[in-house]
Design an enzyme around this catalytic site. Structure first.
Site, short mmCIF file in Angstrom:
data_model
loop_
_atom_site.label_atom_id
_atom_site.label_comp_id
_atom_site.label_asym_id
_atom_site.label_seq_id
_atom_site.Cartn_x
_atom_site.Cartn_y
_atom_site.Cartn_z
N ASP A 116 -18.15 -37.57 5.14
CA ASP A 116 -18.31 -38.72 6.04
C ASP A 116 -17.05 -38.94 6.87
O ASP A 116 -17.12 -39.26 8.07
CB ASP A 116 -18.61 -39.98 5.23
CG ASP A 116 -20.02 -39.98 4.65
OD1 ASP A 116 -20.83 -39.13 5.06
OD2 ASP A 116 -20.30 -40.83 3.78
N ASP A 124 -22.18 -28.95 17.03
CA ASP A 124 -22.48 -28.80 15.61
C ASP A 124 -21.18 -28.49 14.86
O ASP A 124 -20.42 -27.60 15.28
CB ASP A 124 -23.49 -27.69 15.38
CG ASP A 124 -23.94 -27.60 13.93
OD1 ASP A 124 -24.87 -28.34 13.56
OD2 ASP A 124 -23.36 -26.79 13.17
N GLU A 133 -24.75 -33.23 10.90
CA GLU A 133 -23.52 -32.91 11.61
C GLU A 133 -23.78 -32.50 13.05
O GLU A 133 -22.94 -31.90 13.71
CB GLU A 133 -22.77 -31.77 10.89
CG GLU A 133 -23.44 -30.42 10.93
CD GLU A 133 -24.51 -30.20 9.87
OE1 GLU A 133 -24.80 -29.04 9.58
OE2 GLU A 133 -25.04 -31.19 9.34
#
Length: 233
Positions: free
Chosen positions: A131, A114, A157
């Site tokens: 992005d 993460d 994410e």
């Protein structure tokens, strides 16, 4: 000598060599027929040229269809933004790992990944920068893992790294290396990006849900310990 023979065999059995031979045959046969002035030979040469041309067209179209199928397959199993595999592919890969473990007593490990404070990146720098961060993190991870390992994006994410034939100790070593590499990478917005990682090894009685749940638990532990950490369950 053995290497030379192997290379020669690869050349003679390759598509490029086959097409070259067909092209040569299609061009040379009519030309030779013009010089020989033999009607039967002319007919045979023209027939050969037409057949050679037809086979070449079939091969070229076959390659085109093969490329299109490959592109379609990538669209089905890969995340379009990052190029990581998607959740659908992840489930297939996890099923494969369970199947192999039952047959061979081999093991496997998962690393839940993460990106820390990713929402802050989007809020402060915009979605385009967010992005870019996602894509760079994926490139950083993919540059470090083996060809047999699979990085899958499961949402936002969050990622799952599948490590076949890897025990928990090996997985933790890799996770620590990935954590360090991401933290040392230079991102376009010139701010540090870190990741938290949770590691779990496949147990004999595990279902996919149980295995993934343990990696999630490990990830939550890494976050609770201050993020930019690796935890193992």
């Amino acid at each position: 000598m053995h290497t030379f023979i192997s290379k020669l065999y690869e050349l003679t059995t390759s598509k490029i060599h086959f097409r070259f031979c067909l092209l040569l045959l299609a061009c040379v046969s009519p030309v030779s027929a013009m010089f020989l002035q033999d009607q039967a030979y002319v007919m045979a040469s023209v027939t050969t040229a037409v057949a050679g041309y037809a086979v070449m067209v079939i091969f070229f179209h076959g390659d085109y269809l093969e490329r299109q199928c490959s592109l379609l397959e990538n669209e089905v199993i890969k995340d379009p933004l990052t190029g990581a595999f998607n959740r659908r592919y992840l489930m297939d890969k996890l099923n494969d790992c369970l199947s192999v473990a039952k047959r061979t007593q081999d093991t496997a490990s998962l690393v839940a990944i993460d990106i820390d404070f990713f929402k802050r990146v989007n809020d402060q720098h915009g979605l385009d920068v967010g992005d870019t961060v996602l894509k760079q993190v994926v490139r950083t991870v993919q540059a470090r893992i083996r060809h047999s390992d699979r990085l899958c994006r499961i949402g936002g994410e969050e990622f799952i790294l599948v490590l076949p034939s890897t025990d928990v100790i090996q997985a933790k070593v890799l996770a620590d290396a990935l954590r360090l590499q991401v933290s040392e990478a230079v991102f376009t917005h010139r701010e540090e990006v870190t990741v938290s990682l949770g590691v779990s090894q496949l147990a004999k009685a595990d279902s996919i849900d149980q295995w993934m749940k343990r990696s999630d638990q490990a990830l939550y532990q890494a976050k609770a310990q201050g993020r930019n950490r690796v935890a193992v369950v």
